[in-house]
Design an enzyme around this catalytic site. Structure first.
Site, PDB file in Angstrom:
ATOM      1  N   GLU A   1      63.901  70.573  25.169  1.00  0.00           N
ATOM      2  CA  GLU A   1      63.130  69.568  24.424  1.00  0.00           C
ATOM      3  C   GLU A   1      63.531  70.010  22.908  1.00  0.00           C
ATOM      4  O   GLU A   1      62.546  70.190  22.131  1.00  0.00           O
ATOM      5  CB  GLU A   1      61.633  69.701  24.563  1.00  0.00           C
ATOM      6  CG  GLU A   1      61.490  69.369  26.232  1.00  0.00           C
ATOM      7  CD  GLU A   1      59.942  69.261  26.682  1.00  0.00           C
ATOM      8  OE1 GLU A   1      59.168  69.902  25.744  1.00  0.00           O
ATOM      9  OE2 GLU A   1      59.877  68.816  27.645  1.00  0.00           O
TER      10      GLU A   1
ATOM     11  N   GLU B   1      63.288  68.179  34.228  1.00  0.00           N
ATOM     12  CA  GLU B   1      61.917  68.765  34.223  1.00  0.00           C
ATOM     13  C   GLU B   1      60.847  67.558  34.704  1.00  0.00           C
ATOM     14  O   GLU B   1      60.792  66.536  33.899  1.00  0.00           O
ATOM     15  CB  GLU B   1      61.490  69.432  33.138  1.00  0.00           C
ATOM     16  CG  GLU B   1      60.545  70.216  32.974  1.00  0.00           C
ATOM     17  CD  GLU B   1      60.167  70.909  31.819  1.00  0.00           C
ATOM     18  OE1 GLU B   1      60.813  71.637  31.107  1.00  0.00           O
ATOM     19  OE2 GLU B   1      58.825  70.951  31.150  1.00  0.00           O
TER      20      GLU B   1
END
Ligand code: NAG
Length: 547
Positions: A281, A385
Site C-alpha cells: 500500500e 490482500e
C-alpha cells in the site's frame, strides 16, 4: 451452542471410523454408495460428510475442529465421463461442500435461465489462490496442540483441504505482529551489520511456511511472495514504523540491500521466494496517518529505487528469477501507478505483475481492472490482500458464522476473475477470537478463527467461499467465456475456468433470499444441459469435462 443432528451423527462416525474414513463412512451410512463405485451413479446423492456445525449468533454456522473431531473437505474429483457432472454446494442454511452428481439433460429446465459456456474463448491464465502467513497467524497456530495444528494447516494446503497454492508473507513486521520491529533496529547501521531475522520468523513464519510448502506439494508447487510494510524506522524521514514517512534518499541502497538479505535468509532456510511486492500500500500514507507499519512510495520514487538500487542488488545477490509485483494497493490507483513505473524500459521488461487490494472497491472503480488489462496486457494482475471487519464495531470485527462475509469473498473473486485477475490471496490465515493479535489494534476477521484456550478452531463461511475456487481451479487454468457476463441474472454471479487437464469449473453465487434455476449449456453446438437449482444464499461449484 447448537450442534446439528448431522453434526452429532458425524461425531459418532468419526469416533467409529477415524477421520480418514469420513467420506466413505458417510456414503455407506446413507446406504447409497460404497466407495469407488460412486462415480457411476448419476442421480443426486450425498457423497461425504460436511461438518460439525456450531451457531455463534450470526446468520449461518461455523465448522468446528478439535483434536478429536474434525472433518476435512476431502477429495472431490472431477467426473471422468463427458456427460456427467458434480455439484458442490455451500449455503447459509444447511451445507458446506455438499456433493451431488448428475447426468446432463437434453433440454433446459422450463423457465430456467440458460447460460452458455465456450471454453475455446479463453482469457487470463490463473496463478492460484491463497492466504498470508503473518506473525499473528503463526502465534495463534503454534498456540494449538500438534494434532490441531496439523488439521489447521491441512485445511488450507492439503489435497484434502482447499489446496491453497500461493502464500504471502510480510518482510519484517506488519500490524499483525505483537510489536513494531524490523530486521535491523540499530539506527544508522547502513552496512546492516546487525541485520538478523526476528524471533517471529524463527518461531512462527519460517516453520509454518515450511509445513505449508511440504503439504502443498500434494497438489502443486507453493508460490511464496513477500511484502515489506516498513523499512527500519531510521531509514525513513519520520523516524517511525507507522505514519506517512518515506525513504530518506541516502537510505535507498541500504534498504535495497536489506530486502536482499531477507531473501537470502529465507532461501538459506529452504524458502526461496517466488516473488515480492515492492511495497505494501505505497500511497496509503498520503491519504491518512497510518496507525501501523507503512511507507509512502510514490511511483516516481519507486521507479528510481527499483532501477538504481533494487535491481542491481537482486542481480548481484543471484535473485534475477524473483517475480516483481508492483502497486499492491487498491484498484483506484490503476492503471496510473503501475503505468508510471512501467514507462521505464528496463522495468517494463523486469516487472511481472500488478498487485491489487480490495479495500477501496466500488462499482464505480471496477472498470479500472479491465482498463489495466487493456493498457498493460503483458503483466498479470493478482489480488494480493483482502479481509473484512476492519471497519466494523469492536464486537463485530470477528463474526463467527456470518454468511454475508462469505458472499463478499465469493463476489470479489468472481468479479475480479471475470476481469482478468489471475488469483486471489486472502490476508491472515488464522486469527484469535478478537481478530488479532495486532499491535495497532487493527483487528479483523479471518476464514479460520482459533480458540487456543480450548485447542480448537472454527472454519468460517469465508473459508468455504475461497475453497469453492481454490480447491477446484488448478494453476494454469484459463478463465473462459460465459454468457452470464453479458446477460446478467439479478442476484446471480458466476465465473468459469478450464483446467489444464480439461476439467471445467463453474462457480455460481446466489445472493438472493430465494432459490433459482440455471441451465448451463457446456457446448453451444450440443443440446446438453446441466440443470441446477441454486439454493437461496448459496455458493456452488459445478465440475464437468470439456470435450
Ligand atoms: C504510531 O506508533 C506509535 C508507537 O510506536 C504510537 O504511539 C502512535 O499512536 C502510532 N501512530 C498512529 C497514527 O496510530
Amino acid at each position: 451452542m447448537y450442534i446439528s443432528r448431522q453434526g452429532r451423527s458425524w461425531m459418532m462416525l468419526i469416533i467409529l471410523f477415524g477421520v480418514e474414513l469420513c467420506a466413505v463412512a458417510a456414503a455407506d451410512a446413507d446406504g447409497q454408495c460404497d466407495g469407488d463405485g460412486c462415480e457411476e451413479r448419476h442421480n443426486a446423492w450425498t457423497s461425504q460428510g460436511e461438518c460439525l456445525q456450531e451457531r455463534m449468533g450470526w446468520d449461518s454456522f461455523v465448522c468446528v475442529c478439535t483434536a478429536s473431531v474434525c472433518d476435512m473437505p476431502g477429495s472431490i474429483p472431477h467426473p471422468q465421463q463427458t456427460d456427467v457432472y458434480t455439484v458442490v454446494t455451500s449455503d447459509r442454511q444447511h451445507h458446506r461442500f455438499h456433493v451431488t452428481h448428475g447426468t446432463m439433460s437434453t433440454a433446459p429446465t422450463g423457465g430456467g435461465h440458460v447460460v452458455h459456456l465456450n471454453t475455446r474463448i479463453a482469457y487470463q491464465q490463473m496463478l492460484g489462490f491463497g492466504g498470508s502467513v503473518t506473525d499473528a497467524s503463526g502465534i495463534v497456530f503454534f498456540g494449538l496442540s500438534e494434532a490441531v495444528q496439523d488439521l489447521l494447516i491441512r485445511s488450507y494446503f492439503g489435497a484434502d483441504g482447499i489446496a491453497y497454492n500461493i502464500v504471502r508473507t510480510p518482510i519484517g513486521g506488519s500490524d499483525f505482529s505483537k510489536r513494531p520491529y524490523s530486521y535491523d533496529d540499530r539506527p544508522g547501521d547502513v552496512a546492516l551489520a546487525h541485520f538478523a531475522l526476528a524471533q517471529e520468523d524463527l518461531m512462527y513464519k519460517v516453520p509454518l511456511l515450511k509445513r505449508a510448502q511440504t503439504l502443498a506439494k500434494e497438489t502443486s508447487e507453493l508460490k511464496i511472495f513477500a511484502s515489506p510494510w516498513s523499512p527500519p524506522a531510521w531509514m525513513k524521514n519520520n523516524g517511525r514504523f507507522n505514519g506517512s514517512g518515506s525513504l530518506i534518499p541516502a537510505m535507498r541502497q541500504p534498504y535495497a540491500d536489506y530486502i536482499v538479505k531477507f531473501l537470502d535468509e529465507y532461501s538459506s532456510r529452504g524458502l526461496r521466494m517466488w516473488g515480492i511486492t515492492t511495497q505494501n500500500e505505497p500511497l496509503a500514507g498520503l491519504q491518512f496517518d497510518v496507525a501501523f507499519n507503512a511507507m509512502v512510495f510514490t511511483a516516481e520514487d519507486m521507479r528510481a529505487w527499483l532501477v538504481e538500487n533494487l535491481l542491481p542488488a537482486l542481480t548481484a545477490g543471484g535473485h534475477d528469477d524473483l517475480e516483481l509485483i508492483i502497486s499492491d494497493q487498491g484498484r483506484d490507483h490503476l492503471p496510473h501507478y503501475p503505468a508510471q513505473i512501467l514507462a521505464h524500459d528496463e522495468l517494463s521488461r523486469r516487472v511481472s505483475g500488478i498487485g491489487i487490494h480490495w479495500y477501496q472497491d466500488t462499482p464505480e472503480n471496477l472498470h479500472h481492472l479491465t482498463e489495466t488489462r487493456a493498457v498493460l496486457p503483458d503483466y498479470f494482475t493478482l489480488h494480493t490482500e483482502a479481509c473484512l471487519g476492519y471497519d466494523s464495531p469492536p464486537t463485530e470485527r470477528v463474526k463467527l458464522g456470518d454468511w454475508g462475509r462469505a458472499e463478499r469473498y465469493a463476489s470479489s473473486i468472481i468479479e475480479t476473475s471475470n476481469r482478468g485477475t489471475s488469483g486471489w490471496v486472502d490476508w491472515n490465515l488464522a486469527l484469535d477470537l478478537q481478530g488479532g493479535p495486532n499491535w495497532a489494534s487493527n483487528f479483523v476477521d479471518s476464514p479460520i478463527i482459533v480458540d487456543t484456550e480450548h485447542d480448537k478452531f472454527y472454519r468460517q463461511p469465508m473459508y468455504y467461499a475461497l475453497g469453492h475456487f481454490s480447491k477446484f481451479v488448478a494453476r494454469g487454468a484459463r478463465a473462459v467465456y460465459m454468457s452470464l457476463l453479458h446477460a446478467p441474472l439479478p442476484g446471480v454471479a458466476a465465473s468459469a475456468f478450464l483446467n489444464p487437464d480439461g476439467g471445467v469449473v463453474v462457480v455460481l453465487l446466489n445472493s438472493e433470499e430465494t432459490e433459482t434455476t440455471v441451465s448451463l449449456q457446456p457446448r453451444m453446438s450440443q443440446e446438453k444441459y446441466i440443470n441446477i437449482v441454486l439454493p437461496a444464499k448459496s455458493i456452488q461449484t459445478v465440475l464437468f469435462r470439456a470435450t
